[in-house]
Write a protein that holds these residues in place. Structure first.
Motif, short mmCIF file in Angstrom:
data_model
loop_
_atom_site.label_atom_id
_atom_site.label_comp_id
_atom_site.label_asym_id
_atom_site.label_seq_id
_atom_site.Cartn_x
_atom_site.Cartn_y
_atom_site.Cartn_z
N GLN A 251 0.83 -1.20 0.00
CA GLN A 251 0.00 0.00 0.00
C GLN A 251 0.87 1.26 0.00
O GLN A 251 0.53 2.24 -0.65
CB GLN A 251 -0.94 0.01 1.21
N THR B 39 0.77 4.05 -2.91
CA THR B 39 0.47 5.45 -2.63
C THR B 39 1.58 6.36 -3.16
O THR B 39 1.31 7.44 -3.67
CB THR B 39 0.29 5.68 -1.11
N GLN C 245 -1.53 1.43 11.81
CA GLN C 245 -2.64 2.32 12.14
C GLN C 245 -2.85 3.36 11.05
O GLN C 245 -3.99 3.67 10.68
CB GLN C 245 -2.40 3.02 13.48
N VAL C 246 -1.76 3.90 10.52
CA VAL C 246 -1.87 4.94 9.49
C VAL C 246 -2.35 4.35 8.16
O VAL C 246 -3.28 4.87 7.55
CB VAL C 246 -0.51 5.65 9.30
N VAL C 247 -1.72 3.26 7.73
CA VAL C 247 -2.01 2.73 6.39
C VAL C 247 -3.33 1.95 6.35
O VAL C 247 -4.14 2.15 5.45
CB VAL C 247 -0.84 1.86 5.90
N GLY D 163 -6.38 4.08 8.77
CA GLY D 163 -6.67 5.44 8.37
C GLY D 163 -6.45 6.49 9.44
O GLY D 163 -6.96 7.60 9.33
N LYS D 164 -5.69 6.16 10.47
CA LYS D 164 -5.44 7.13 11.54
C LYS D 164 -4.51 8.23 11.03
O LYS D 164 -3.56 7.97 10.31
CB LYS D 164 -4.80 6.42 12.74
N LYS D 165 -4.81 9.46 11.40
CA LYS D 165 -3.97 10.59 11.00
C LYS D 165 -2.86 10.73 12.04
O LYS D 165 -3.12 11.04 13.20
CB LYS D 165 -4.79 11.88 10.94
#
Length: 180
Positions: A53, A57, A137-139, A142-144
């Motif tokens: 991913q 991206t 968590q980020v990928v 979707g956590k910013k």
């Protein structure tokens, strides 16, 4: 509750639960082994998917930060200039190395030293570690999260690389002086 404290609580709870499992029964031991291997495969596949991913991206935004020197090393903090993609791939690679190290230690403890309880405990901790991984968590979730990632200490304070302009400018001056 901070991550390290949660890990401690989960480990202690899993140890109490593991005491009640009859590991001397070959069928139970086989199921625990299968469970451990299945969890490790899920973790490895998740990190592989995260890497795919990140590459898909292809975020080439420049990321500058000052990495603190190792405690009591006497070295200066190091300026790091990279891209978000490279930073994220390094974080995923670091997670993979952690899994490989854990599997190697568990193989030694289980097959050479004949410990069985850690298989059960590390199955739970593997899933907890995957969930706690900032890059996962980020990928995936979707956590910013601002990069570079901060690391929570045992007492809740977040430590990590410095991203403020003053620290970056000072590190750039140090790098310039060394080149002269």
């Amino acid at each position: 509750m901070s991550g390290p404290v949660q890990n401690l609580v989960i480990s202690l709870g899993a140890m109490q639960l593991a005491r009640r499992i009859p590991f001397d029964d070959p069928a139970v031991l086989t199921y625990v082994r299968i469970g451990y291997v299945a969890v490790q495969v899920v973790v490895l596949l998740t990190y592989y998917f995260v890497s795919l991913q990140i590459k898909k991206t292809n975020d080439l935004t420049v990321l500058k930060y000052v990495e603190p020197a190792a405690p009591m090393s006497g070295a200066d903090p190091k300026l790091v200039t990279t891209t978000v993609k490279d930073y994220d791939l390094a974080q995923a690679s670091s997670g993979l190395k952690g899994v490989y190290t854990g599997v190697a230690m568990m193989a030694f403890m289980h097959f050479y030293m004949k410990f069985t309880q850690p298989l059960f405990i590390q199955s739970l901790m593997g899933l907890k570690g995957l969930y706690d991984s900032k890059i996962v968590q980020v990928v995936l979730l979707g956590k910013k999260e601002e990069r570079p990632f901060k690391v929570a200490s045992m007492f809740g304070a977040a430590t990590g690389p410095q991203t403020d302009a003053a620290a970056i400018a000072e590190a750039e001056k140090r790098v310039g002086k060394k080149d002269d």
